[in-house]
Enzyme design. Structure first.
Site, PDB file in Angstrom:
ATOM      1  CB  SER A 145      -0.718  -1.627   3.649  1.00 46.11           C
ATOM      2  OG  SER A 145       0.037  -2.268   4.654  1.00 46.11           O
ATOM      3  CE  LYS A 170       1.668   0.389   5.852  1.00 43.28           C
ATOM      4  NZ  LYS A 170       0.794   1.271   6.666  1.00 43.28           N
ATOM      5  CG  LEU A 171       7.305  -3.002  -0.078  1.00 48.48           C
ATOM      6  CD1 LEU A 171       8.754  -2.978  -0.575  1.00 48.48           C
ATOM      7  CD2 LEU A 171       6.501  -4.092  -0.789  1.00 48.48           C
ATOM      8  CE  LYS A 172       1.753  -3.280   7.471  1.00 49.71           C
ATOM      9  NZ  LYS A 172       1.631  -2.384   8.642  1.00 49.71           N
ATOM     10  CG  ASP A 197       4.053   0.039   8.855  1.00 47.47           C
ATOM     11  OD1 ASP A 197       4.734   0.235   9.886  1.00 47.47           O
ATOM     12  OD2 ASP A 197       2.805   0.048   8.850  1.00 47.47           O
ATOM     13  CD  GLU A 222       3.099   3.246   8.480  1.00 43.54           C
ATOM     14  OE1 GLU A 222       3.121   3.180   7.228  1.00 43.54           O
ATOM     15  OE2 GLU A 222       2.085   3.010   9.154  1.00 43.54           O
ATOM     16  CG  ASP A 247       0.547   3.441  12.442  1.00 45.64           C
ATOM     17  OD1 ASP A 247      -0.324   3.728  13.271  1.00 45.64           O
ATOM     18  OD2 ASP A 247       0.404   2.472  11.658  1.00 45.64           O
ATOM     19  CE  LYS A 271      -2.981   2.677  10.902  1.00 45.69           C
ATOM     20  NZ  LYS A 271      -2.268   1.512  11.462  1.00 45.69           N
ATOM     21  N   GLY A 299      -4.939   2.671   7.703  1.00 44.17           N
ATOM     22  CA  GLY A 299      -6.077   1.759   7.755  1.00 44.17           C
ATOM     23  C   GLY A 299      -5.831   0.654   8.760  1.00 44.17           C
ATOM     24  CG  LEU A 301      -6.407  -5.213   8.038  1.00 44.49           C
ATOM     25  CD1 LEU A 301      -6.168  -6.668   8.441  1.00 44.49           C
ATOM     26  CD2 LEU A 301      -5.675  -4.940   6.735  1.00 44.49           C
TER      27      LEU A 301
HETATM   28  O1  OSB Z   1       0.575  -0.484  10.695  1.00 53.52           O
HETATM   29  O2  OSB Z   1      -0.634   0.463   9.281  1.00 53.52           O
HETATM   30  C1  OSB Z   1      -0.410  -0.497  10.009  1.00 53.52           C
HETATM   31  C2  OSB Z   1      -3.013  -3.208   9.375  1.00 53.52           C
HETATM   32  C3  OSB Z   1      -3.234  -3.660  10.664  1.00 53.52           C
HETATM   33  C4  OSB Z   1      -2.500  -3.132  11.695  1.00 53.52           C
HETATM   34  C5  OSB Z   1      -1.557  -2.128  11.444  1.00 53.52           C
HETATM   35  C6  OSB Z   1      -1.368  -1.649  10.162  1.00 53.52           C
HETATM   36  C7  OSB Z   1      -2.073  -2.228   9.107  1.00 53.52           C
HETATM   37  C8  OSB Z   1      -1.848  -1.886   7.712  1.00 53.52           C
HETATM   38  C9  OSB Z   1      -2.950  -2.186   6.735  1.00 53.52           C
HETATM   39  O3  OSB Z   1      -0.826  -1.440   7.280  1.00 53.52           O
HETATM   40  C10 OSB Z   1      -3.687  -0.976   6.318  1.00 53.52           C
HETATM   41  C11 OSB Z   1      -4.926  -1.353   5.543  1.00 53.52           C
HETATM   42  O4  OSB Z   1      -4.777  -1.837   4.424  1.00 53.52           O
HETATM   43  O5  OSB Z   1      -6.038  -1.165   6.080  1.00 53.52           O
HETATM   44 MG    MG Z   2       1.625   1.314  10.310  1.00 52.05          MG
END
Ligand code: OSB
Ligand code: MG
Length: 377
Positions: A145, A170-172, A197, A222, A247, A271, A299, A301
């Site tokens: 991510s 996955k690109l934010k 996402d 996402e 999510d 999750k 995840g 983090l």
């Molecule tokens: O939306 O999946 C998410 C991290 C913090 C809060 C929300 C998200 C995320 C990630 C990182 O996308 C996922 C990771 O690398 O643990």
């Molecule tokens: Mg997400």
């Protein structure tokens, strides 16, 4: 669904240690709702006899991902959830989860207790967590991510992670940082498994923009819409070709059922720390499978404790898409567990041994601990 097979002897929860832990992040992580530069989380240890089980809470300091907060969860754990389970005896994790179920929401705080008990229970049976959950296999597929940043730098980071073998990128995204980014990344990587996402930053009035994403052959989009709005996602799915993945919307088994029945999610990001724990996560997994909807493990983090829980869960059969459980060294220069949780060619090995298979690095944990309290029945 019936409970997991009972332990040889039911486990009495003799004591708990509740810590607040802070780990600096290697690189700031920006998503639509804000930037994180450190990871602050509750770390819970449950004790029974000479055994310990561990889990971490995945809530953020501010209620920006979901409504739970670190301070709120610490208070609820200390004053309500832990006093409720301390000194009690449980034959299996489901019994413990049922006891907390009447409290409204607070799925992340409940999951912290429930997951620590799963680890303890698996250790008491001398079995890997994956085995008691019903999973199998030595390793899982993972993607990454990538947080929001300048487009050119993001293209470079995609290249680096593709080269390392990560199986999905996955690109934010957020308004103004979406279509241009996809054009730049797709141009360089025509065949990569790509997803976006949005962390809830669009509304149905952005449908025309979101429909443009259909041109980029994404595996899924996402959580584009609000964190609590399954209904609008169902409407959006009618208007676009790309599968939607939920999510934030999926915090309970009931949310999953509603999303699946209304075609609001053609993929689900599970999750465990967001969904009340492993028992609920497994039910979401099973229900998705019945709807022929693939799942993957998200995840937050996590430190090595939460990461190990995620890895074990990801060995269940319907986790057919790569998860976000990437190498710990991407997040932290030093982790609070002894074991190195690192991918090899986009595969994360499952830690060996009983429970989660990871052990606390007490020297570093002591340095990373902001507060520490022992709780007794
Ligand atoms: O939306 O999946 C998410 C991290 C913090 C809060 C929300 C998200 C995320 C990630 C990182 O996308 C996922 C990771 O690398 O643990
Ligand atoms: Mg997400």
């Amino acid at each position: 669904m019936s409970d997991s097979a009972p332990t040889k002897a039911p486990l009495r929860i003799d004591g708990a240690v509740l810590r607040l832990v802070r780990l600096p992040l290697v690189t700031p992580f920006t998503i639509a709702t804000g930037t994180m530069t450190e990871k602050v989380f509750p770390l819970l240890t449950l004790r029974s006899g000479g055994l310990e089980g561990h889990a971490e809470g995945v809530m953020d300091p501010l209620p920006d991902y979901l409504e739970e907060t670190v301070a709120g969860a610490m208070d609820l754990l200390e004053k309500v959830l832990l006093p409720q389970v301390l000194g009690k005896t449980y034959a299996n994790p489901e019994t413990l989860a049922r006891q907390m179920a009447p409290w409204r929401a607070n799925h992340m705080a409940k999951a912290t207790v429930e997951m620590a008990f799963w680890d303890l229970w698996a250790r008491s049976l001398n079995l890997p967590l994956q085995t008691v959950l019903g999973g199998e296999g030595d390793a899982i597929d993972v993607g990454v991510s990538l947080g929001i940043g300048p487009v050119a730098g993001t293209v470079d980071r995609v290249a680096a992670h593709v080269a390392q073998g990560y199986k999905r990128i996955k690109l934010k995204v957020r308004p103004g940082h979406d279509i241009g980014l996809l054009q730049a990344v797709r141009r360089e990587f025509p065949h990569a498994h790509l997803t976006v996402d949005a962390n809830c930053c669009y509304t149905l009035s952005d449908t025309a923009l979101i429909r443009q994403m259909d041109d980029f052959d994404l595996d899924y989009i996402e959580q584009p819409l609000a964190w609590d709005d399954i209904h609008d996602h169902a409407t959006l799915q009618q208007r676009i070709r790309t599968p939607l993945c939920l999510d934030e919307c999926i915090r309970t088994v009931e949310h999953a059922r509603k999303a699946l029945q209304t075609d609001a999610a053609r993929v689900i990001n599970i999750k465990v720390g967001r969904s009340g724990g492993h028992a609920a996560a497994r039910q979401i997994h099973d229900l998705s499978q019945a709807f022929q909807v693939p799942v993957w493990c998200g995840g937050m983090l996590e430190s090595g404790i939460g990461r190990a829980h995620n890895i074990h869960l990801s060995t269940l059969p319907n986790f057919t898409k790569p998860g976000d459980t990437s190498s710990a060294s991407r997040y932290f220069t030093r982790d609070i567990v002894e074991e190195k949780l690192e991918t090899v060619d986009g595969r994360m090995p499952v830690p060996k041994g009983a429970g989660t298979g990871v052990t606390l690095d007490h020297d570093y944990l002591a340095r990373a601990t902001l507060s520490h309290q022992e709780l007794q029945p």
